[in-house]
Design a protein around this motif. Structure first.
Motif, PDB file in Angstrom:
ATOM      1  N   GLY A 383      39.140  81.350  33.322  1.00 41.08           N
ATOM      2  CA  GLY A 383      40.017  80.625  32.402  1.00 41.08           C
ATOM      3  C   GLY A 383      40.124  79.162  32.767  1.00 41.08           C
ATOM      4  N   LEU A 384      40.175  78.861  34.068  1.00 40.43           N
ATOM      5  CA  LEU A 384      40.228  77.470  34.512  1.00 40.43           C
ATOM      6  C   LEU A 384      38.946  76.729  34.170  1.00 40.43           C
ATOM      7  CD1 LEU A 384      41.421  75.089  36.124  1.00 40.43           C
ATOM      8  CD2 LEU A 384      40.483  76.151  38.201  1.00 40.43           C
ATOM      9  N   VAL A 385      37.823  77.343  34.492  1.00 36.56           N
ATOM     10  CA  VAL A 385      36.535  76.701  34.220  1.00 36.56           C
ATOM     11  C   VAL A 385      36.367  76.473  32.725  1.00 36.56           C
ATOM     12  CG1 VAL A 385      34.035  77.018  34.330  1.00 36.56           C
ATOM     13  CG2 VAL A 385      35.464  77.621  36.298  1.00 36.56           C
ATOM     14  N   GLY A 386      36.858  77.413  31.938  1.00 35.24           N
ATOM     15  CA  GLY A 386      36.715  77.299  30.492  1.00 35.24           C
ATOM     16  C   GLY A 386      37.407  76.082  29.908  1.00 35.24           C
ATOM     17  N   ILE A 387      38.553  75.701  30.475  1.00 35.09           N
ATOM     18  CA  ILE A 387      39.263  74.533  29.910  1.00 35.09           C
ATOM     19  C   ILE A 387      38.740  73.225  30.497  1.00 35.09           C
ATOM     20  CG2 ILE A 387      41.306  75.928  29.448  1.00 35.09           C
ATOM     21  CD1 ILE A 387      41.815  73.369  32.028  1.00 35.09           C
ATOM     22  N   LEU A 388      38.025  73.290  31.634  1.00 35.69           N
ATOM     23  CA  LEU A 388      37.464  72.071  32.225  1.00 35.69           C
ATOM     24  C   LEU A 388      36.098  71.716  31.657  1.00 35.69           C
ATOM     25  CD1 LEU A 388      38.299  72.648  36.017  1.00 35.69           C
ATOM     26  CD2 LEU A 388      39.563  71.231  34.388  1.00 35.69           C
ATOM     27  N   ARG A 389      35.383  72.715  31.119  1.00 33.90           N
ATOM     28  CA  ARG A 389      33.973  72.560  30.764  1.00 33.90           C
ATOM     29  C   ARG A 389      33.710  71.833  29.446  1.00 33.90           C
ATOM     30  NH1 ARG A 389      31.102  77.967  31.378  1.00 33.90           N
ATOM     31  NH2 ARG A 389      30.769  77.287  33.541  1.00 33.90           N
ATOM     32  N   PRO A 390      34.597  71.788  28.469  1.00 33.37           N
ATOM     33  CA  PRO A 390      34.259  71.226  27.148  1.00 33.37           C
ATOM     34  C   PRO A 390      33.623  69.845  27.251  1.00 33.37           C
ATOM     35  CG  PRO A 390      36.455  72.179  27.108  1.00 33.37           C
ATOM     36  CD  PRO A 390      36.012  72.193  28.528  1.00 33.37           C
ATOM     37  N   SER A 391      32.895  69.505  26.225  1.00 30.55           N
ATOM     38  CA  SER A 391      32.227  68.205  26.190  1.00 30.55           C
ATOM     39  C   SER A 391      33.000  67.270  25.260  1.00 30.55           C
ATOM     40  CB  SER A 391      30.790  68.364  25.691  1.00 30.55           C
ATOM     41  OG  SER A 391      30.123  67.136  25.672  1.00 30.55           O
ATOM     42  N   PRO A 392      33.466  66.111  25.744  1.00 25.02           N
ATOM     43  CA  PRO A 392      33.386  65.656  27.140  1.00 25.02           C
ATOM     44  C   PRO A 392      34.350  66.448  28.015  1.00 25.02           C
ATOM     45  CG  PRO A 392      34.717  64.129  25.883  1.00 25.02           C
ATOM     46  CD  PRO A 392      34.173  65.123  24.892  1.00 25.02           C
ATOM     47  N   PRO A 393      34.028  66.645  29.295  1.00 23.09           N
ATOM     48  CA  PRO A 393      34.863  67.450  30.186  1.00 23.09           C
ATOM     49  C   PRO A 393      36.168  66.747  30.523  1.00 23.09           C
ATOM     50  CG  PRO A 393      33.110  66.394  31.424  1.00 23.09           C
ATOM     51  CD  PRO A 393      32.843  66.102  29.976  1.00 23.09           C
ATOM     52  N   LEU A 394      37.159  67.551  30.902  1.00 21.14           N
ATOM     53  CA  LEU A 394      38.413  66.986  31.385  1.00 21.14           C
ATOM     54  C   LEU A 394      38.189  66.415  32.784  1.00 21.14           C
ATOM     55  CD1 LEU A 394      41.008  69.727  30.334  1.00 21.14           C
ATOM     56  CD2 LEU A 394      40.524  67.568  29.205  1.00 21.14           C
ATOM     57  N   VAL A 395      38.672  65.208  33.024  1.00 25.80           N
ATOM     58  CA  VAL A 395      38.483  64.550  34.320  1.00 25.80           C
ATOM     59  C   VAL A 395      39.851  64.160  34.882  1.00 25.80           C
ATOM     60  CG1 VAL A 395      37.466  62.616  35.555  1.00 25.80           C
ATOM     61  CG2 VAL A 395      36.214  63.689  33.675  1.00 25.80           C
ATOM     62  N   PHE A 396      40.112  64.631  36.103  1.00 26.15           N
ATOM     63  CA  PHE A 396      41.365  64.318  36.793  1.00 26.15           C
ATOM     64  C   PHE A 396      41.031  63.353  37.926  1.00 26.15           C
ATOM     65  CE2 PHE A 396      41.819  68.300  34.648  1.00 26.15           C
ATOM     66  CZ  PHE A 396      43.116  68.297  34.153  1.00 26.15           C
ATOM     67  N   SER A 397      41.069  62.088  37.615  1.00 27.11           N
ATOM     68  CA  SER A 397      40.579  61.073  38.543  1.00 27.11           C
ATOM     69  C   SER A 397      41.535  60.804  39.699  1.00 27.11           C
ATOM     70  CB  SER A 397      40.302  59.767  37.797  1.00 27.11           C
ATOM     71  OG  SER A 397      41.481  59.316  37.136  1.00 27.11           O
ATOM     72  N   GLU A 398      42.796  61.279  39.613  1.00 30.28           N
ATOM     73  CA  GLU A 398      43.767  61.054  40.686  1.00 30.28           C
ATOM     74  C   GLU A 398      43.741  62.157  41.734  1.00 30.28           C
ATOM     75  OE1 GLU A 398      45.659  58.306  40.947  1.00 30.28           O
ATOM     76  OE2 GLU A 398      44.568  57.573  39.187  1.00 30.28           O
ATOM     77  N   LEU A 399      43.084  63.270  41.446  1.00 28.36           N
ATOM     78  CA  LEU A 399      43.081  64.404  42.361  1.00 28.36           C
ATOM     79  C   LEU A 399      42.286  64.075  43.620  1.00 28.36           C
ATOM     80  CD1 LEU A 399      44.132  67.340  42.515  1.00 28.36           C
ATOM     81  CD2 LEU A 399      41.873  68.071  41.764  1.00 28.36           C
ATOM     82  N   ARG A 400      42.968  64.178  44.789  1.00 33.18           N
ATOM     83  CA  ARG A 400      42.329  63.822  46.051  1.00 33.18           C
ATOM     84  C   ARG A 400      42.117  65.014  46.971  1.00 33.18           C
ATOM     85  NH1 ARG A 400      41.656  60.116  43.328  1.00 33.18           N
ATOM     86  NH2 ARG A 400      42.052  57.890  43.712  1.00 33.18           N
TER      87      ARG A 400
END
Length: 472
Positions: A383-400
């Motif tokens: 379920g997690l991968v499914g919501i991250l994969r769409p084109s364009p993908p979701l990007v969380f640029s603050e995650l360290r």
């Protein structure tokens, strides 16, 4: 300012080094052991099993006159106690506060430090509030050494601002109510941290012994409760949280005397067998919540405007109202840290993947800086991968920081995580099936393909693996 015992300087109160702390704690321990043993105090009204009477908690445990004038055998204890009667009140207050601070961490504590996160061990208890049982017992003992200590301890509000309450604190009789209220009022108007542990069997008959007392005793004090650790059955949890709801519904947001509940740790230890409960709406219980840890509790909605740190452990995602969990809006939260462990779906099996996908869609914010996924099922990971994969993908640029524990990842899953979490600089892997693919295949060769370029090392099952050691 110095404390003198006889002709020897004991310690400097205004220089609280580790050595000072050790001396002060040793001094207090010496005094309390002389006048009262802790045997049987574990059964006091604040804690669990009733053997100590109410009068013993309100009156001194020894005769203060005899304690101060009777001849005593020579020794360090007697010399120390003669000297302590000459100490100014402010010195004793400082000693009491310092001795109490050494027994319990601050209930409202910051995130683990960088040195702690390298081991990954503290994250198993992220957002957990400490037990206050030992601290409460210590403060009670301080107030029973002698009449001088008793007056000072009872008047020292800070000693009673962190309390542990066991099941006997909520028995439905006048003596219990008066005694519990007495302890709660000693902190006056100070912000209050409560640790409530009621380990009764989850039956309706047992619950009714506490129900009326819970509301009557707590209602006047929830206005200043800023930290709550609650371990009990679903019946008791619901009843206590309802006290906060009742207070919030009838309190003006402009009330200057209101200290909102900001830190909450709830653990369900038993499930009722003969009376159903409705999932709690935490947005009504604590709308100003900043830190939250939920273990084994069904929750219908979470507060979302001020939340920074969240740990959901063995948490249930109800099918009917999952879309209310972390509802996003324009003034959305600034959630920076999320820990998800052993998430469970309640609903038709065929919809679990979609339910997890919806949950992660509503839970992952672009403000996110640290994420832990622990003991998730393959369906939850899917379920997690499914919501991250769409084109364009979701990007969380603050995650360290990314932590994965007790789950399985495939090559495709790792590649999706690499695209969606590109700025990872710290990673912890424990008991992860597929970790070798992540570390020695994708991460190793990915140095030249933009895969986590800031990630120089990974903590793999307790061992630090450095990129420079495995490249080429």
């Amino acid at each position: 300012m110095s404390v003198f015992l006889g002709t020897k300087v004991f310690c400097r109160i205004d220089d609280r080094t580790q050595e000072t702390n050790t001396h002060v704690l040793g001094f207090v321990d010496m005094c309390t052991r002389r006048f009262i043993t802790t045997e049987g105090w574990d059964n006091c009204i604040l804690l669990s099993t009733p053997t100590v009477g109410f009068s013993e908690l309100i009156t001194p445990a020894i005769d203060p006159v005899q304690a101060s004038i009777e001849p005593q055998p020579a020794g360090k204890v007697e010399v120390g106690m003669r000297a302590v009667h000459e100490l100014p009140t402010e010195i004793l207050c400082a000693i009491f506060e310092l001795s109490a601070s050494g027994l319990s961490a601050d209930p409202i504590s910051p995130s683990p430090s960088e040195s702690q996160t390298r081991t990954g061990s503290v994250w198993a208890d992220f957002c957990a509030l400490p037990s206050l049982k030992e601290l409460s017992l210590h403060c009670i003992v301080l107030s029973h050494v002698c009449i001088q200590w008793r007056y000072i301890a009872i008047d020292l509000q800070a000693l009673w601002a962190r309390l542990h309450l066991g099941r006997n604190a909520f028995k439905n009789d006048c003596d219990t109510k008066q005694t519990t209220s007495l302890f709660l009022t000693r902190s006056k108007s100070l912000p209050l941290s409560l640790d409530i542990t009621i380990d009764d069997p989850a039956t309706t008959s047992d619950f009714h012994l506490h129900e009326n007392c819970i509301h009557e005793v707590l209602h006047d004090h929830v206005r200043r409760c800023h930290s709550l650790r609650l371990l009990s059955s679903d019946l008791v949890i619901t009843e206590i949280l309802d006290v906060f709801i009742d207070f919030n519904l009838f309190t003006s947001p402009l009330d200057v005397h209101h200290t909102p509940l900001s830190h909450l740790h709830v653990v369900q230890t038993a499930t009722s067998t003969d009376q159903p409960t409705f999932p709690s709406d935490l947005s009504l219980v604590a709308p100003h919540l900043v830190s939250l840890r939920v273990q084994g509790v069904q929750v219908s909605a979470y507060p979302h405007r001020r939340l920074h740190d969240v740990a959901l452990v063995d948490a249930f995602l109800p099918y009917q109202n999952h879309f209310h969990l972390f509802m996003k809006d324009r003034s959305g939260p600034t959630i920076t840290t999320l820990v998800f462990s052993e998430l469970q779906c309640i609903g038709p099996g065929g919809h679990h993947r979609d339910l997890y996908g919806m949950f992660f869609t509503l839970s992952l914010y672009y403000t996110l800086q640290e994420l832990e996924l622990s003991n998730l099922t393959d369906t939850a990971v899917s379920g997690l991968v499914g919501i991250l994969r769409p084109s364009p993908p979701l990007v969380f640029s603050e995650l360290r920081r990314l932590t994965l524990r007790g789950l399985e990842v495939s090559r495709s899953t790792v590649l999706v995580l690499a695209v969606s979490f590109p700025a990872i600089s710290e990673m912890v892997l424990e008991d992860v099936s597929g970790a070798n693919i992540l570390v020695y295949d994708i991460w190793k060769t990915g140095m030249h393909h933009g895969v986590w370029p800031q990630l120089e090392e990974i903590l793999l099952d307790g061992v630090i693996v450095r990129r420079r050691d495995i490249v080429n």
